[in-house]
Design a protein around this motif. Sequence first.
Motif, PDB file in Angstrom:
ATOM      1  N   ASP A 120       0.817  -1.227   0.000  1.00  0.00           N
ATOM      2  CA  ASP A 120       0.000   0.000   0.000  1.00  0.00           C
ATOM      3  C   ASP A 120       0.840   1.263   0.000  1.00  0.00           C
ATOM      4  OD1 ASP A 120      -2.324  -1.535   0.029  1.00  0.00           O
ATOM      5  OD2 ASP A 120      -2.339  -1.640   2.240  1.00  0.00           O
ATOM      6  N   SER A 121       2.105   1.175   0.422  1.00  0.00           N
ATOM      7  CA  SER A 121       2.945   2.374   0.523  1.00  0.00           C
ATOM      8  C   SER A 121       3.846   2.570  -0.689  1.00  0.00           C
ATOM      9  CB  SER A 121       3.808   2.296   1.795  1.00  0.00           C
ATOM     10  OG  SER A 121       4.645   1.153   1.753  1.00  0.00           O
ATOM     11  N   ILE A 122       3.879   1.590  -1.605  1.00  0.00           N
ATOM     12  CA  ILE A 122       4.721   1.697  -2.802  1.00  0.00           C
ATOM     13  C   ILE A 122       3.810   2.015  -3.991  1.00  0.00           C
ATOM     14  CG2 ILE A 122       6.360   0.490  -4.294  1.00  0.00           C
ATOM     15  CD1 ILE A 122       7.092  -1.260  -1.894  1.00  0.00           C
ATOM     16  N   VAL A 123       4.149   3.059  -4.713  1.00  0.00           N
ATOM     17  CA  VAL A 123       3.292   3.532  -5.811  1.00  0.00           C
ATOM     18  C   VAL A 123       3.231   2.510  -6.941  1.00  0.00           C
ATOM     19  CG1 VAL A 123       2.944   5.345  -7.539  1.00  0.00           C
ATOM     20  CG2 VAL A 123       3.766   5.932  -5.230  1.00  0.00           C
ATOM     21  N   ASP A 124       4.356   2.045  -7.413  1.00  0.00           N
ATOM     22  CA  ASP A 124       4.397   1.100  -8.540  1.00  0.00           C
ATOM     23  C   ASP A 124       5.343  -0.043  -8.179  1.00  0.00           C
ATOM     24  OD1 ASP A 124       4.239  -0.156 -10.991  1.00  0.00           O
ATOM     25  OD2 ASP A 124       5.651   1.214 -11.976  1.00  0.00           O
ATOM     26  N   ASP A 173      14.258  -5.052  -6.857  1.00  0.00           N
ATOM     27  CA  ASP A 173      12.914  -4.651  -6.408  1.00  0.00           C
ATOM     28  C   ASP A 173      12.994  -3.240  -5.853  1.00  0.00           C
ATOM     29  OD1 ASP A 173      12.913  -4.563  -3.271  1.00  0.00           O
ATOM     30  OD2 ASP A 173      13.942  -6.450  -3.753  1.00  0.00           O
ATOM     31  N   ASN A 174      11.877  -2.546  -5.898  1.00  0.00           N
ATOM     32  CA  ASN A 174      11.822  -1.178  -5.351  1.00  0.00           C
ATOM     33  C   ASN A 174      11.105  -1.164  -4.002  1.00  0.00           C
ATOM     34  OD1 ASN A 174       9.319  -1.786  -6.340  1.00  0.00           O
ATOM     35  ND2 ASN A 174       8.936   0.218  -7.288  1.00  0.00           N
ATOM     36  N   GLY A 175      11.412  -2.200  -3.180  1.00  0.00           N
ATOM     37  CA  GLY A 175      10.807  -2.312  -1.854  1.00  0.00           C
ATOM     38  C   GLY A 175      11.499  -1.440  -0.816  1.00  0.00           C
ATOM     39  N   PRO A 176      11.332  -1.767   0.490  1.00  0.00           N
ATOM     40  CA  PRO A 176      11.844  -0.900   1.573  1.00  0.00           C
ATOM     41  C   PRO A 176      13.346  -0.982   1.780  1.00  0.00           C
ATOM     42  CG  PRO A 176      10.841  -2.863   2.500  1.00  0.00           C
ATOM     43  CD  PRO A 176      10.568  -2.913   1.018  1.00  0.00           C
ATOM     44  N   GLY A 177      14.021  -1.953   1.142  1.00  0.00           N
ATOM     45  CA  GLY A 177      15.456  -2.068   1.349  1.00  0.00           C
ATOM     46  C   GLY A 177      15.793  -2.635   2.715  1.00  0.00           C
ATOM     47  N   MET A 178      17.100  -2.606   3.049  1.00  0.00           N
ATOM     48  CA  MET A 178      17.557  -3.172   4.322  1.00  0.00           C
ATOM     49  C   MET A 178      18.531  -2.205   4.997  1.00  0.00           C
ATOM     50  SD  MET A 178      18.318  -7.159   3.397  1.00  0.00           S
ATOM     51  CE  MET A 178      19.132  -6.796   1.844  1.00  0.00           C
ATOM     52  N   PRO A 179      18.486  -2.101   6.357  1.00  0.00           N
ATOM     53  CA  PRO A 179      19.515  -1.323   7.054  1.00  0.00           C
ATOM     54  C   PRO A 179      20.856  -2.050   7.021  1.00  0.00           C
ATOM     55  CG  PRO A 179      18.041  -2.366   8.635  1.00  0.00           C
ATOM     56  CD  PRO A 179      17.457  -2.612   7.272  1.00  0.00           C
ATOM     57  N   GLU A 180      21.913  -1.334   7.350  1.00  0.00           N
ATOM     58  CA  GLU A 180      23.259  -1.880   7.219  1.00  0.00           C
ATOM     59  C   GLU A 180      23.471  -3.096   8.119  1.00  0.00           C
ATOM     60  OE1 GLU A 180      27.010  -2.295   5.646  1.00  0.00           O
ATOM     61  OE2 GLU A 180      25.388  -0.965   4.992  1.00  0.00           O
ATOM     62  N   HIS A 181      22.951  -3.049   9.378  1.00  0.00           N
ATOM     63  CA  HIS A 181      23.200  -4.161  10.303  1.00  0.00           C
ATOM     64  C   HIS A 181      22.481  -5.435   9.851  1.00  0.00           C
ATOM     65  CE1 HIS A 181      19.315  -2.644  11.808  1.00  0.00           C
ATOM     66  NE2 HIS A 181      19.136  -3.858  12.324  1.00  0.00           N
ATOM     67  N   GLU A 187      19.727  -0.134   0.414  1.00  0.00           N
ATOM     68  CA  GLU A 187      19.709   1.025   1.288  1.00  0.00           C
ATOM     69  C   GLU A 187      18.272   1.222   1.732  1.00  0.00           C
ATOM     70  OE1 GLU A 187      21.065   5.737   1.256  1.00  0.00           O
ATOM     71  OE2 GLU A 187      21.666   4.392  -0.377  1.00  0.00           O
ATOM     72  N   GLU A 188      18.103   1.652   2.946  1.00  0.00           N
ATOM     73  CA  GLU A 188      16.745   1.800   3.462  1.00  0.00           C
ATOM     74  C   GLU A 188      15.930   2.751   2.585  1.00  0.00           C
ATOM     75  OE1 GLU A 188      15.869   1.441   7.912  1.00  0.00           O
ATOM     76  OE2 GLU A 188      17.858   2.371   7.905  1.00  0.00           O
ATOM     77  N   ASN A 189      14.696   2.292   2.253  1.00  0.00           N
ATOM     78  CA  ASN A 189      13.725   3.062   1.454  1.00  0.00           C
ATOM     79  C   ASN A 189      14.172   3.273   0.009  1.00  0.00           C
ATOM     80  OD1 ASN A 189      12.078   3.400   3.775  1.00  0.00           O
ATOM     81  ND2 ASN A 189      13.359   5.136   4.419  1.00  0.00           N
ATOM     82  N   LYS A 190      15.184   2.499  -0.439  1.00  0.00           N
ATOM     83  CA  LYS A 190      15.644   2.674  -1.819  1.00  0.00           C
ATOM     84  C   LYS A 190      15.765   1.335  -2.544  1.00  0.00           C
ATOM     85  CE  LYS A 190      18.051   7.062  -1.235  1.00  0.00           C
ATOM     86  NZ  LYS A 190      19.300   7.816  -1.447  1.00  0.00           N
ATOM     87  N   GLY A 191      15.095   0.307  -2.055  1.00  0.00           N
ATOM     88  CA  GLY A 191      15.062  -0.966  -2.751  1.00  0.00           C
ATOM     89  C   GLY A 191      16.302  -1.798  -2.536  1.00  0.00           C
TER      90      GLY A 191
END
Length: 700
Positions: A604-608, A628-636, A678-682
């Motif tokens: 619901d939060s991803i446009v396409d 993928d253009n999902g939420p990505g992952m933090p470094e840890h 990267e977080e929020n960058k897929g």
Amino acid sequence: MIKYLYAFVTFLLLASCSEKPTGQFDFIGWTAEGDEIQTVQEFLTVPDSKLSVSKVNYLSLGYSDASFWVRIKIDEGQREHKNLVLSLSNPMLNEIEVYDAKGELIKKMGRVYVDGNDFNTLFNLAKLSDQGSLTFNLRIKSFGNVNVPFELHSDSEEYLTLNERNLIFGVYFGILLAMFFYNLFLWISTKDNLYGLYISYIFFVGLTQGILGGYIDVFVWPSSLFLKEYGFYISTALVNIVGIYYSLVFLKTKFFNSRIYHIGLIIIVVYVFILASFVFDFGIGQLKFRFLQVFLGIVPFYLLFISSYSLRKGYRPAMFFLISWSLLICSMIIFLLSDMHIIPHNFFTNYVFTFGSVFETLLLSFALADKINILKKEKEREQAELLIVLAENEKLVREQNTVLEEKVKIRTDELEQVLRNLQNTQSQLVNQEKMASLGQLTAGIAHEINNPINFVSSNIMPLKRDINDIMEIIEFYRTTATKEFTLESQKAAKKLEEDLELDYVLTEVDQLLKGMDDGARRTVEIVKGLRLFSRVDEQDVKKVDIHDGLNSTIILLNSTMPTKIRVIRDFGELPLVECLAGKINQVFMNIINNAVHALADHIDSIVDPQIVLRTRAIGEDITIEIIDNGPGMPEHVKQRIFEPFFTTKAVGKGTGLGLSIVYSIIENHKGTLEVITEENKGTTFKITLPIYQSTERYES
């Protein structure tokens, strides 16, 4: 050097104390010890010829508890002086009664009669003016060595007034009080008992000098006859007890020489005995005074000796002790010389111990301060040495830590390697079991579905052909009916067509055949995908079309993929790649499945929401990127995604083995797996595989 200096000082003091002329008195006579004269009237009847006569104005009557009667006749030349004062400048005389020639009492003086009404009694001063006679009679009683110095003073002569004497004693007591409270503060601050001993010594020294001056008798115990008579001797014994013990401790005598230390303890025991003899009166009479006087002469020399001994041993604060006891000995010598009438009695000789005690107290305080400085320097030196030792220890600890860290690191690496091997073995076992079961399941399903779907797909074409033939017959009948049927037959046929909705049925039959054809074709593709994906039993490296593996994976995941997710295929020209097809398909399945889950959880939060499959050939390698253009992952999280059993999914939704298995498969194929996120960058998984796994790269 010091002893010569003090010898010179003593010489100057003796030279300055020349005896005054005795011309002030015409006659001085006294009764012998044992003459039982009780009253002044009895003494008036004794002629001058019966008296012992002195040619000097000083009487040394020896050790006696008896009363002595003294008759003095003043020189005729003294009549012209007014305010004539008789002074008996010995503060240790207990009872002095002064009578005129007729036996009338003029003055009571001495320690017993000291009170606050007449401060002249502090210094044994009696005014003789306007008496009308030049003859006076005195009754004198004291303890110990009874010495009586006679002096006459008048306004025309210089002598210390009472106020001047009070000022001198005030300065003296002020110095003692300052030293007392200063060292009391240090004692409270440092908790060093040596300061406690020193302030005790100062207290008893001040008490002794206050008694000697008569001030204690006036202000502290004016009504106690016992303390007036014996207070000085008791305080003197206490001063020596505390002073000797303080000196033994301060000078470290026990450390330097235990024998000398025990001699000091013996002297202290003797003083305790003398003290007890004054307090409890053992019946030894004048003997206690003689003991006290003898040890008063011994103690300074003993203290001088231990001071010199400690100084020779290198103990610097002993120098101040040596100087202070030297001054005390000088004052003692002057006092003894005056007691022997070698030098005259005067204020200086009578109170020489007062002056000596001031300098002694100050020098002992300097010694204590010097000891503090020495202790401070020693402490600083010890701290410096301790810092050096600590630095060396720290260096050793660092070296040991380095060695230990290296050993721990080696051991940790070994353990980590063993752990990785165990985890890899476990994941491989799980993977093999899982893939074997999955392969059997998919192979069975594909086999079972393949037969009926082959029957359906093979019968669709004949069915279509037969229906087409039927459609041709129907069309022939419809065309012929317009020419040959009667009007009624045509109406009946027309009505039947309308009732059966023949046009709709023909259209629907065509659509159903088309749907059956599409469904059969799709089913065939699914079965083909299952058969491709289930090739886990193939243990030999074969040339595989990577695109087929990607397509079959997408087909299998279609049912679990939300419709909003777009799959974009950006395929390049790829050669056939040598690999284990089932293993590579498992890599695609795990990575694409993770991408689907990442997008589905945030649909619901991803446009396409989209998944991009990109393949390229680069030299002797190929690259497969799953983006993928999902939420990505933090470094840890990125650092741990390939660890076995690590998962960010909820309990029951993931085993944590998927990416670990993927990493192992790519590693076994001599490829690489790179994660760009990267977080929020897929997230991008970039797989690099060699085209050839064997050494033979060119096959016919």
